[in-house]
Each structure stands twice: as structure tokens, then as C-alpha cells.
Design a protein around this motif. Structure first.
Motif, PDB file in Angstrom:
ATOM      1  N   LEU A 273       0.812  -1.220   0.000  1.00  0.00           N
ATOM      2  CA  LEU A 273       0.000   0.000   0.000  1.00  0.00           C
ATOM      3  C   LEU A 273       0.847   1.271   0.000  1.00  0.00           C
ATOM      4  O   LEU A 273       0.304   2.382   0.045  1.00  0.00           O
ATOM      5  N   GLN A 274       2.168   1.135  -0.049  1.00  0.00           N
ATOM      6  CA  GLN A 274       3.034   2.315  -0.072  1.00  0.00           C
ATOM      7  C   GLN A 274       2.804   3.104  -1.358  1.00  0.00           C
ATOM      8  O   GLN A 274       2.770   2.527  -2.444  1.00  0.00           O
ATOM      9  N   ASN A 275       2.655   4.423  -1.232  1.00  0.00           N
ATOM     10  CA  ASN A 275       2.531   5.254  -2.430  1.00  0.00           C
ATOM     11  C   ASN A 275       2.962   6.674  -2.098  1.00  0.00           C
ATOM     12  O   ASN A 275       2.892   7.116  -0.950  1.00  0.00           O
ATOM     13  N   ASP A 276       3.434   7.362  -3.085  1.00  0.00           N
ATOM     14  CA  ASP A 276       3.876   8.751  -2.900  1.00  0.00           C
ATOM     15  C   ASP A 276       3.096   9.672  -3.846  1.00  0.00           C
ATOM     16  O   ASP A 276       3.619  10.646  -4.383  1.00  0.00           O
ATOM     17  N   SER A 277       1.843   9.329  -4.046  1.00  0.00           N
ATOM     18  CA  SER A 277       1.003  10.120  -4.954  1.00  0.00           C
ATOM     19  C   SER A 277       0.866  11.555  -4.449  1.00  0.00           C
ATOM     20  O   SER A 277       0.731  11.808  -3.251  1.00  0.00           O
ATOM     21  N   THR A 278       0.907  12.493  -5.374  1.00  0.00           N
ATOM     22  CA  THR A 278       0.712  13.912  -5.031  1.00  0.00           C
ATOM     23  C   THR A 278      -0.721  14.363  -5.277  1.00  0.00           C
ATOM     24  O   THR A 278      -1.061  15.522  -5.056  1.00  0.00           O
ATOM     25  N   ASP A 279      -1.579  13.431  -5.763  1.00  0.00           N
ATOM     26  CA  ASP A 279      -2.985  13.783  -6.009  1.00  0.00           C
ATOM     27  C   ASP A 279      -3.671  14.108  -4.687  1.00  0.00           C
ATOM     28  O   ASP A 279      -3.448  13.443  -3.671  1.00  0.00           O
ATOM     29  N   ASP A 280      -4.514  15.099  -4.714  1.00  0.00           N
ATOM     30  CA  ASP A 280      -5.258  15.468  -3.515  1.00  0.00           C
ATOM     31  C   ASP A 280      -6.272  14.375  -3.177  1.00  0.00           C
ATOM     32  O   ASP A 280      -7.059  13.948  -4.036  1.00  0.00           O
ATOM     33  N   GLU A 281      -6.238  13.899  -1.928  1.00  0.00           N
ATOM     34  CA  GLU A 281      -7.081  12.779  -1.528  1.00  0.00           C
ATOM     35  C   GLU A 281      -8.569  13.098  -1.660  1.00  0.00           C
ATOM     36  O   GLU A 281      -9.367  12.207  -2.009  1.00  0.00           O
ATOM     37  N   ILE A 282      -8.959  14.320  -1.362  1.00  0.00           N
ATOM     38  CA  ILE A 282     -10.371  14.675  -1.462  1.00  0.00           C
ATOM     39  C   ILE A 282     -10.858  14.552  -2.894  1.00  0.00           C
ATOM     40  O   ILE A 282     -11.959  14.063  -3.167  1.00  0.00           O
ATOM     41  N   ASP A 283     -10.013  14.980  -3.861  1.00  0.00           N
ATOM     42  CA  ASP A 283     -10.368  14.834  -5.279  1.00  0.00           C
ATOM     43  C   ASP A 283     -10.470  13.360  -5.667  1.00  0.00           C
ATOM     44  O   ASP A 283     -11.358  12.957  -6.436  1.00  0.00           O
ATOM     45  N   VAL A 284      -9.540  12.544  -5.149  1.00  0.00           N
ATOM     46  CA  VAL A 284      -9.560  11.105  -5.455  1.00  0.00           C
ATOM     47  C   VAL A 284     -10.824  10.469  -4.900  1.00  0.00           C
ATOM     48  O   VAL A 284     -11.496   9.667  -5.568  1.00  0.00           O
ATOM     49  N   ILE A 285     -11.178  10.826  -3.666  1.00  0.00           N
ATOM     50  CA  ILE A 285     -12.390  10.285  -3.047  1.00  0.00           C
ATOM     51  C   ILE A 285     -13.627  10.712  -3.833  1.00  0.00           C
ATOM     52  O   ILE A 285     -14.547   9.903  -4.061  1.00  0.00           O
ATOM     53  N   LYS A 286     -13.643  11.957  -4.289  1.00  0.00           N
ATOM     54  CA  LYS A 286     -14.763  12.429  -5.095  1.00  0.00           C
ATOM     55  C   LYS A 286     -14.929  11.578  -6.355  1.00  0.00           C
ATOM     56  O   LYS A 286     -16.043  11.216  -6.745  1.00  0.00           O
ATOM     57  N   GLY A 287     -13.797  11.219  -6.974  1.00  0.00           N
ATOM     58  CA  GLY A 287     -13.846  10.362  -8.156  1.00  0.00           C
ATOM     59  C   GLY A 287     -14.340   8.963  -7.829  1.00  0.00           C
ATOM     60  O   GLY A 287     -15.041   8.329  -8.629  1.00  0.00           O
ATOM     61  N   MET A 288     -14.003   8.459  -6.634  1.00  0.00           N
ATOM     62  CA  MET A 288     -14.451   7.123  -6.231  1.00  0.00           C
ATOM     63  C   MET A 288     -15.946   7.121  -5.900  1.00  0.00           C
ATOM     64  O   MET A 288     -16.588   6.066  -5.952  1.00  0.00           O
ATOM     65  N   VAL A 289     -16.473   8.291  -5.576  1.00  0.00           N
ATOM     66  CA  VAL A 289     -17.912   8.424  -5.338  1.00  0.00           C
ATOM     67  C   VAL A 289     -18.655   8.579  -6.657  1.00  0.00           C
ATOM     68  O   VAL A 289     -19.625   7.850  -6.943  1.00  0.00           O
ATOM     69  N   GLU A 290     -18.205   9.486  -7.505  1.00  0.00           N
ATOM     70  CA  GLU A 290     -18.976   9.877  -8.694  1.00  0.00           C
ATOM     71  C   GLU A 290     -18.659   9.036  -9.923  1.00  0.00           C
ATOM     72  O   GLU A 290     -19.541   8.797 -10.756  1.00  0.00           O
ATOM     73  N   THR A 291     -17.407   8.616 -10.073  1.00  0.00           N
ATOM     74  CA  THR A 291     -17.008   7.868 -11.280  1.00  0.00           C
ATOM     75  C   THR A 291     -16.938   6.360 -11.023  1.00  0.00           C
ATOM     76  O   THR A 291     -17.583   5.571 -11.711  1.00  0.00           O
ATOM     77  N   ASP A 292     -16.130   5.960 -10.036  1.00  0.00           N
ATOM     78  CA  ASP A 292     -15.981   4.534  -9.739  1.00  0.00           C
ATOM     79  C   ASP A 292     -17.212   3.957  -9.050  1.00  0.00           C
ATOM     80  O   ASP A 292     -17.473   2.758  -9.143  1.00  0.00           O
ATOM     81  N   LYS A 293     -17.937   4.833  -8.343  1.00  0.00           N
ATOM     82  CA  LYS A 293     -19.165   4.436  -7.652  1.00  0.00           C
ATOM     83  C   LYS A 293     -18.931   3.291  -6.671  1.00  0.00           C
ATOM     84  O   LYS A 293     -19.697   2.314  -6.602  1.00  0.00           O
ATOM     85  N   VAL A 294     -17.849   3.395  -5.910  1.00  0.00           N
ATOM     86  CA  VAL A 294     -17.571   2.404  -4.869  1.00  0.00           C
ATOM     87  C   VAL A 294     -17.686   3.018  -3.474  1.00  0.00           C
ATOM     88  O   VAL A 294     -17.788   2.294  -2.483  1.00  0.00           O
ATOM     89  N   LEU A 295     -17.662   4.328  -3.398  1.00  0.00           N
ATOM     90  CA  LEU A 295     -17.852   5.028  -2.129  1.00  0.00           C
ATOM     91  C   LEU A 295     -19.092   5.905  -2.224  1.00  0.00           C
ATOM     92  O   LEU A 295     -19.589   6.189  -3.323  1.00  0.00           O
ATOM     93  N   THR A 296     -19.568   6.331  -1.079  1.00  0.00           N
ATOM     94  CA  THR A 296     -20.718   7.245  -1.030  1.00  0.00           C
ATOM     95  C   THR A 296     -20.567   8.165   0.170  1.00  0.00           C
ATOM     96  O   THR A 296     -19.839   7.834   1.126  1.00  0.00           O
ATOM     97  N   TYR A 297     -21.230   9.299   0.123  1.00  0.00           N
ATOM     98  CA  TYR A 297     -21.178  10.219   1.247  1.00  0.00           C
ATOM     99  C   TYR A 297     -22.160   9.748   2.320  1.00  0.00           C
ATOM    100  O   TYR A 297     -23.306   9.388   2.038  1.00  0.00           O
ATOM    101  N   LYS A 298     -21.693   9.754   3.547  1.00  0.00           N
ATOM    102  CA  LYS A 298     -22.529   9.391   4.685  1.00  0.00           C
ATOM    103  C   LYS A 298     -22.923  10.666   5.429  1.00  0.00           C
ATOM    104  O   LYS A 298     -22.512  11.771   5.084  1.00  0.00           O
ATOM    105  N   GLY A 299     -23.712  10.506   6.473  1.00  0.00           N
ATOM    106  CA  GLY A 299     -24.079  11.665   7.268  1.00  0.00           C
ATOM    107  C   GLY A 299     -22.886  12.216   8.036  1.00  0.00           C
ATOM    108  O   GLY A 299     -21.850  11.555   8.185  1.00  0.00           O
ATOM    109  N   ASN A 300     -23.015  13.444   8.489  1.00  0.00           N
ATOM    110  CA  ASN A 300     -21.986  14.083   9.322  1.00  0.00           C
ATOM    111  C   ASN A 300     -20.648  14.229   8.608  1.00  0.00           C
ATOM    112  O   ASN A 300     -19.580  14.104   9.220  1.00  0.00           O
ATOM    113  N   GLY A 301     -20.671  14.463   7.286  1.00  0.00           N
ATOM    114  CA  GLY A 301     -19.446  14.735   6.549  1.00  0.00           C
ATOM    115  C   GLY A 301     -18.486  13.574   6.454  1.00  0.00           C
ATOM    116  O   GLY A 301     -17.266  13.764   6.367  1.00  0.00           O
ATOM    117  N   ALA A 302     -19.017  12.345   6.436  1.00  0.00           N
ATOM    118  CA  ALA A 302     -18.167  11.151   6.354  1.00  0.00           C
ATOM    119  C   ALA A 302     -18.345  10.478   5.000  1.00  0.00           C
ATOM    120  O   ALA A 302     -19.283  10.766   4.244  1.00  0.00           O
TER     121      ALA A 302
END
Length: 372
Positions: A273-302
Motif C-alpha cells: 500500500l506504499q505510495n507517494d502520490s501527489t494527487d489530492d485525496e479529497i479529489d480522489v475520493i470524489k472520483g471514487m464516489v462519482e465515477t468509480d461508484k464504490v464510495l458514497t457520502y454518509k451523514g456528518n461529513g463522512a
């Protein structure tokens, strides 16, 4: 059979091949040279081309024939024995002339396919039935563990299991006894999945952690749905985020988590799991929600998993790629939330329900899990 050493080398190469079948275009010179270096009686300096000699063994000696092998579908491209009786005679010659020391037997275990070992080898203490058909040889006492390790997970479907106490089989392979309770079709699916893994990763059966492979298999084998992205090549950064959520309480993490710090901590414990990515994690998570559709937003900003099936596939990936040593399992226990441990972890002695998704904790970690 009065044959040249070159012919015997070719026959023994076929004897130790998977399904007793060898491709006609095999590197025969290399094979026979290796056999001669390992078993001195087979050492020879052949003057004849191996394909010409094989043709003689088929057309003149009539001990080999062209065979069909399912993975390439071409009969003329493979050779095998003309009958079981011929194969037994080759095995008899091999045992009598080549297996004269413990080292010889050990070399046979190393070189041989599982098919030959399963059919011919019996433990030192084995009692052969009077009416038993087939040809058997007895393994030197000190090589039983090496023999079991070479057989690997194949022991769960072959008759070899009737020759041993189950504990003797499972301890060298680091597998729980409950693996024998799988239904027969599940046993075959598990074996096929491990074969694909070893081929894809270019591993030998002895270098694959069977316990992790079993847990990964069981968690997905009863899945209601295999998510489309299972075969996708996710970046290490994405997998790090997914695993971070997997080991978090209630399988969710605040969107404003210290993702870089989490990723660094995971990479130090699980190198894959080691990585030195410079991509912003929030942007990556947004892509996993909207494009990959493997994550979703939960209540309370989670953020959390889109579905239980997605979570199961992340756990399957994590088991297979990150948990390969007792130390890895210990780190998982230390870092994980209780939610993940309660859902997935079972002790070594656990008897699994038919459709239960679980992994088995190596026996030396049982106490640590209870403390957690």
C-alpha cells in the motif's frame, strides 16, 4: 523396455509433467540435461534430435502417443503415454534406477507434478490393502512435510487425505481444518482460484499464503453481486483509502481525515500500500464516489462504502495482498476497528456455516484477538 537413456529421460519428463502430458515443443534438451544433473543414471549426450526420438517412441516403440490438452486444444502439439500400464512401467524404472537416496526422493518431489505424487507416493507407515490396484512407492519418513507442502491445497480433494491425520496435513500448509468441510464444488473452485493466482503472480504453490487465499475466496464466493470494478486496476492511493475506510469504526471516515498520514502509516505496515502520490485525496475520493461508484457520502461529513458487496471485495483484496504473514495479521488486529474484526475474523477452530463470509486467524493470534 530396452531403451536409450535419451528415451528414458523423455519418458520421465512426461511422467513428472502435469496430467502426464508434455507439449511437443518443450525445451527437451534443457529438460533432459536437468534430469541428468539430478539423477546421474539419466546423464547422456544425445546425438539425435529430441523430436525425432519422440517420433520413434510414438511410431516404433509405441509407448507414447499424441494427446489432447484442454488449455491449448491441439492434439498434435502434446504427447503422453499410450496407456496406464506403460506409465506404471516407466515409474517402476524410475523408482528402481533413480531413487536410491533420501536426496533423490526429495528431488523427485521438487521436480514432479502433483499428479504423479498423488498417484504413486504413500507415507512411510501406509498399509496397502491386499486388493488395492495401482502402483505405490513409500516416501522416506523425513520427507513427509516436504511432500505435503508440494501437494499444497490439492490435499483437500484427493485421496491422500485418507492417509494422514488432518492435523498433519493442515499444519505445514497453515490452513484451518474447516477447509475440509467445504462442499465439493467449493473445494474445486478454491483450488482453481489458487491456481490462477499462482499463475498470475508467477508463484510456486509453496509461496502462496493459502490461509489468506482461503479467506479472500470465502468472502467473495457467496457474493450476491461481483461489482464491475473488481477487475479494474485501481491505483495504490485508491486502495490505501479503501483499506483505511475498511478498518475504520462503522466502515466510515470523516472526509476531512488526515488521509496522507493514514496512507503513510498503512504503507509502513503493509508495503503493497506504499505510495507517494501527489494527487489530492479529497479529489480522489470524489472520483471514487462519482465515477468509480464504490464510495458514497454518509451523514456528518463522512465517506463510506457504496454497498456491502463493495466492502467484501475490498476485504478480499486486503486479505490476499496485505495479510501474508502472522505479523501482518497481528498488525491488522492492532489497527482495525472492532467492527471489521467482529464481521470477518474467526478463530482457527471455527466451524463455518455454509454461506458465512469469514477469514481464519492463524492459531498463534487467537489470544490477541480476544484481548482486542
Amino acid at each position: 523396455m530396452s531403451l536409450s537413456f535419451q528415451k528414458w529421460s523423455i519418458l520421465i519428463s512426461s511422467l513428472t509433467s502435469e496430467d502426464y502430458i508434455a507439449p511437443l515443443n518443450s525445451p527437451w534438451k534443457e529438460k533432459t540435461r536437468n534430469l541428468g544433473e539430478t539423477f546421474s543414471v539419466l546423464h547422456n549426450n544425445p546425438a539425435n534430435d529430441e523430436i525425432h526420438v519422440i517420433t520413434e517412441l510414438i511410431e516404433t516403440d509405441k509407448v507414447l502417443t499424441y494427446k489432447y490438452k484442454a488449455d491449448n486444444g491441439a492434439v498434435e502439439n502434446n504427447i503422453g503415454f499410450v496407456s496406464d500400464d506403460v506409465r506404471h512401467q516407466v515409474m517402476s524404472y524410475f523408482v528402481l534406477n533413480c531413487l536410491n537416496t533420501v536426496e533423490d526422493y526429495e528431488n523427485y518431489i521438487t521436480l514432479s507434478s502433483v499428479d504423479s505424487l498423488i498417484e504413486y507416493v504413500r507415507p512411510w507407515w501406509y498399509r496397502r490393502d491386499k486388493e488395492e490396484s495401482g502402483v505405490n512407492m513409500y516416501l522416506p519418513r523425513e520427507l513427509e512435510e516436504s511432500f505435503i507442502k508440494k501437494l499444497g491445497i490439492n490435499v483437500i480433494i484427493h485421496d491422500i487425505r485418507s492417509h494422514y491425520d488432518l492435523n498433519e496435513l493442515m499444519e505445514p500448509l497453515c490452513l484451518p481444518l474447516d477447509v475440509f468441510n467445504l462442499e465439493e464444488d467449493a473445494k474445486y473452485r478454491f483450488i482453481n482460484s489458487t491456481k490462477k493466482l499462482t499463475t498470475r503472480r508467477k508463484l510456486t504453490s509453496g509461496t502462496l499464503d493459502f490461509n489468506s487465499a482461503l479467506g479472500s475466496f470465502l468472502i467473495l464466493d457467496v457474493a450476491d453481486e461481483i461489482i464491475d470494478w473488481r477487475g479494474m486496476s485501481f491505483s495504490t492511493q485508491k486502495w490505501s483509502i479503501l483499506v483505511s475506510i475498511l478498518i475504520s469504526e462503522k466502515y466510515s471516515a470523516p472526509l476531512n481525515s488526515h488521509w496522507k498520514e493514514k496512507a503513510r502509516a498503512l504503507g509502513e505496515v503493509f508495503p503493497v500500500l506504499q505510495n507517494d502520490s501527489t494527487d489530492d485525496e479529497i479529489d480522489v475520493i470524489k472520483g471514487m464516489v462519482e465515477t468509480d461508484k464504490v464510495l458514497t457520502y454518509k451523514g456528518n461529513g463522512a465517506v463510506g462504502f457504496k454497498s456491502d458487496d463493495v466492502r467484501h471485495q475490498v476485504m478480499s483484496y486486503f486479505l490476499l495482498n496485505c495479510l501474508n504473514t502472522v505479523e501482518d495479521y497481528g498488525n491488522y488486529i492492532r489497527l482495525s476497528s472492532v467492527d471489521s474484526l467482529l464481521e470477518y475474523v474467526r478463530t482457527w477452530q471455527h466451524k463455518r456455516d455454509k454461506d458465512e463470509r469469514c477469514m481464519y486467524l492463524p492459531s498463534c493470534n487467537d489470544g490477541e484477538t480476544r484481548r482486542q
